[in-house]
Design an enzyme around this catalytic site. Structure first.
Site, PDB file in Angstrom:
ATOM      1  N   HIS A 102       1.638   8.309   9.531  1.00  0.00           N
ATOM      2  CA  HIS A 102       1.420   9.643   8.926  1.00  0.00           C
ATOM      3  C   HIS A 102       0.892   9.173   7.659  1.00  0.00           C
ATOM      4  O   HIS A 102       1.421   8.179   7.030  1.00  0.00           O
ATOM      5  CB  HIS A 102       2.935  10.328   8.836  1.00  0.00           C
ATOM      6  N   CYS A 150       9.530  12.617   3.876  1.00  0.00           N
ATOM      7  CA  CYS A 150       9.351  12.948   4.854  1.00  0.00           C
ATOM      8  C   CYS A 150      10.640  13.909   5.218  1.00  0.00           C
ATOM      9  O   CYS A 150      10.837  14.976   6.092  1.00  0.00           O
ATOM     10  CB  CYS A 150       9.755  11.744   6.063  1.00  0.00           C
TER      11      CYS A 150
END
Length: 694
Positions: A167, A263
């Site tokens: 990511h 996150c």
């Protein structure tokens, strides 16, 4: 003043029970529920000092809901809902959709099949307000135009290439006033250049690998306060000098699943004034046809797209019903820029791909303005037969070779080297109107039976030699052409008399090499040595190290090898047979050459031209223990020529044989042994031989 709002999801059901990224490998069922709760609560407590924390209710069976950054991307009161790549997370989407809707957000959803993982892969720049969007592992490049349009943003696409940083927020953290904390090796060259163009050097803060793997970039920044799992002292010190405060808190339990502070949080109030909607993503429709699966052509094509920084969506795939039947696939290929897309399309055209959205679009031609310099986006040729669409017809390109340009006249197209371009020449540019007849499109029956682009091990050498001998005989019988590219190892290993026999018996029509092979072949004839070693006895001859210089001096006295042969000074060997049989040869010189011999071309361009002329019309090329000359010849050789690469070093053989051609094979063995086996096999096929001796 209203406090900022962030979304978090308690880790009530968090655990690592599957693997969808490298961090999870080895950590399945090894996470501690209690430690995860303790670490999450500590992060929430720190965060609550600066912002208002909202809670998303966790759902049983979806352990990664704790990573709320992936729920969606929020700008003002609009949220683009995530569409997860892996099935293990797709069940989170309904819960996130319901929560956003209940909070009054406008929820937008991407078309099915376009993966996008929210604020994990889309981060607003804190200085200029554009959107950095990652792609490559979880989010697709095709999502970026939707983000630009729906959110009225300029979207800058960044290609992730390190699986550990799957990511964007794992390796990239925009900070206040336009600063950027990031790990450059996580991105490809194009993306790093884009970052460097947009962020000035004084505001770029690259981190070390040690900091990156501890998720220093997976941080939350609020008014110059940075919350992160861990940061090295030098990094903290640099940030502090820039006016940032760093707070670290242990999140090691969440690192086991590939996440940390960023996150675990999602900012709910990302304000942004309207900007021009802009995403540089461009795409073209591409068609592939042939034996896509069993030839690995499909895998090769998709790898070239991904490795080139692009993305793809398969529009149609018709698999051949039977093995002889070709398969047909059409797919959309996307890239962040036109230039990058052209580069990818060039690579696909090399594989035989077509552009069906422009089936009869003429090639684009640009004139040469400076001799020896091609237009900027010229098409680079390959070894495969190529056609171009010009003046309402497909023209076959003549003199096909690798790494050239295509020059078009009124009714012809020809491969030419860049250095040979003249002012006014019209050169093919771009990708339209070009078709490469790749090996997979050629008739299978025309392929050389055993030639499968492989490297033969010792146990297969005899089998390969049998088939080479059979093919050599066929070429000679039909008056074809075989070219040999040989290095001095041919002499050192005792291969000289065998190669001389092949030349004498009409199996070789041209010989290419360097100064050394000629010197040592002639030395063997004159003194019985090669580099001072008695080849018959395998012993060093006293004073033999002078023999090669004496040989060179003798040939130079006569003025040429041919003159020495005519005078009866040279009476056997490879070059004796070349002179006697009228077999042309070319010797390309190098900086290390002694002498050199009179025939050796020390002008490299002249040598290249001679090589190119001598291989024209060749059906087979034997490359015998000379990597440098063989690579040069390989680049000049069009597809369809059978290449035999022989060397004792497997790495050399692999490099020479791996040219993407079904007509090439590598043989790992001693070249002298190979030549003796080849001669013996030709004898067994019924051909009379009388071996010469040196």
């Amino acid at each position: 003043m209203n406090r900022l709002r962030y979304l978090m999801c308690p880790p009530d059901h968090y655990q690592v029970n599957y693997v969808i990224n490298p961090w999870m490998e080895g950590n399945v069922q090894r996470s501690s529920q209690q430690r995860a709760i303790d670490q999450w609560q500590k992060l929430q407590a720190i965060l609550s000092q600066y912002v208002q924390v909202e809670r998303l209710t966790p759902a049983q069976g979806w352990p990664d809901m704790v990573f709320t950054a992936n729920a969606g991307l929020i700008v003002n009161q609009t949220v683009v809902l995530s569409q997860f790549y892996h099935p293990e997370r797709q069940g989170e989407q309904p819960y996130c959709r319901d929560w956003f809707a209940a909070q009054g957000y406008q929820v937008l959803e991407l078309p099915q099949g376009i993966a996008f993982e929210g604020a994990g892969d889309a981060l607003l720049d804190r200085g200029q307000g554009w959107l950095w969007s990652g792609y490559g592992f979880r989010s697709m490049l095709e999502s970026h135009p939707y983000l630009a349009k729906w959110l009225s943003l300029e979207v800058l696409s960044l290609h992730l290439i390190d699986k550990r940083f799957y990511h964007l927020d794992t390796c990239f953290c925009p900070l206040s006033e336009g600063y950027l904390l990031y790990y450059p090796p996580a991105f490809d060259t194009y993306s790093n250049h884009l970052i460097e163009r947009r962020i000035p050097p004084e505001k770029r803060i690259p981190v070390s690998e040690a900091d990156a793997i501890h998720f220093a970039c997976n941080a939350v920044e609020i008014d110059r306060v940075i919350l992160a799992n861990s940061m090295s002292y030098p990094l903290q010190e640099r940030l502090q000098k820039l006016g940032f405060t760093v707070i670290t808190t242990d999140l090691s339990e969440f690192l086991k699943a590939g996440g940390a502070a960023k996150c675990l949080t999602l900012r709910l109030d990302e304000p942004l004034s309207g900007m021009p909607a802009l995403a540089g993503v461009t795409k073209r429709l591409v068609s592939l046809q042939g034996h896509l699966v069993d030839s690995d052509l499909l895998t090769e094509a998709l790898d070239r797209i991904s490795d080139g920084g692009g993305s793809f969506q398969i529009e149609q795939f018709n698999l051949g019903a039977h093995r002889p039947d070709p398969s047909v696939m059409q797919l959309w290929v996307s890239a962040p820029t036109e230039a990058l897309l052209d580069s990818i399309l060039n690579n696909l055209i090399d594989l035989g791909a077509r552009l069906p959205d422009a089936p009869e679009t003429p090639v684009r031609l640009e004139r040469v303005t400076q001799p020896g310099v091609a237009p900027e986006d010229f098409y680079v040729t390959t070894i495969y037969p190529t056609e171009i669409y010009h003046q309402n017809q497909w023209l076959r390109v003549q003199n096909q070779r690798m790494d050239g340009v295509i020059v078009v006249t009124e009714s012809a197209a020809t491969c030419r080297l860049i250095r040979d371009l003249q002012a006014g020449d019209q050169v093919v540019c771009g990708v339209d109107g070009i078709h490469t007849l790749h090996k997979q499109n050629q008739e299978r029956g025309q392929e050389f039976g055993f030639m499968e682009s492989g490297v033969s091990s010792e146990r297969r050498v005899e089998l390969v030699v049998e088939e080479i001998a059979w093919e050599l005989r066929r070429i000679r019988e039909r008056g074809g052409k075989t070219v040999v590219v040989a290095g001095p190892v041919t002499i050192h290993t005792g291969g000289s008399p065998h190669l001389a026999t092949l030349i004498r018996e009409g199996y070789v029509q041209a010989l290419l090499g360097g100064n050394a092979i000629a010197v040592h072949d002639l030395e063997q004839n004159l003194y019985g040595t090669s580099l001072g070693v008695d080849l018959a006895r395998g012993r060093v001859v006293k004073g033999g190290h002078r023999h090669h210089l004496k040989t060179i001096n003798l040939i130079r006295r006569y003025g040429s090898i041919e003159a020495a042969v005519g005078a009866g000074v040279i009476t056997s060997g490879i070059f004796y047979e070349c002179i006697r049989q009228g077999v042309p040869f070319s010797l390309a010189g190098s900086i290390r050459d002694d002498g050199p011999l009179p025939e050796t071309r020390m002008d490299l361009l002249q040598a290249q031209t001679e090589y190119s002329q001598l291989i024209q019309g060749a059906e087979m090329i034997l490359m015998l223990s000379t990597m440098l000359h063989s690579i040069g010849v390989g680049n000049m050789t069009p597809a369809g020529v059978k290449l035999i690469c022989v060397d004792i070093n497997p790495a050399v053989v692999t490099k020479l044989a791996d040219r993407g051609s079904l007509e090439s094979v590598g043989v790992v063995t001693d070249v002298g042994l190979f030549l003796s086996m080849l001669v013996r096999q030709l004898q067994q096929l019924g051909q009379p031989y009388s071996l010469t001796t040196g």
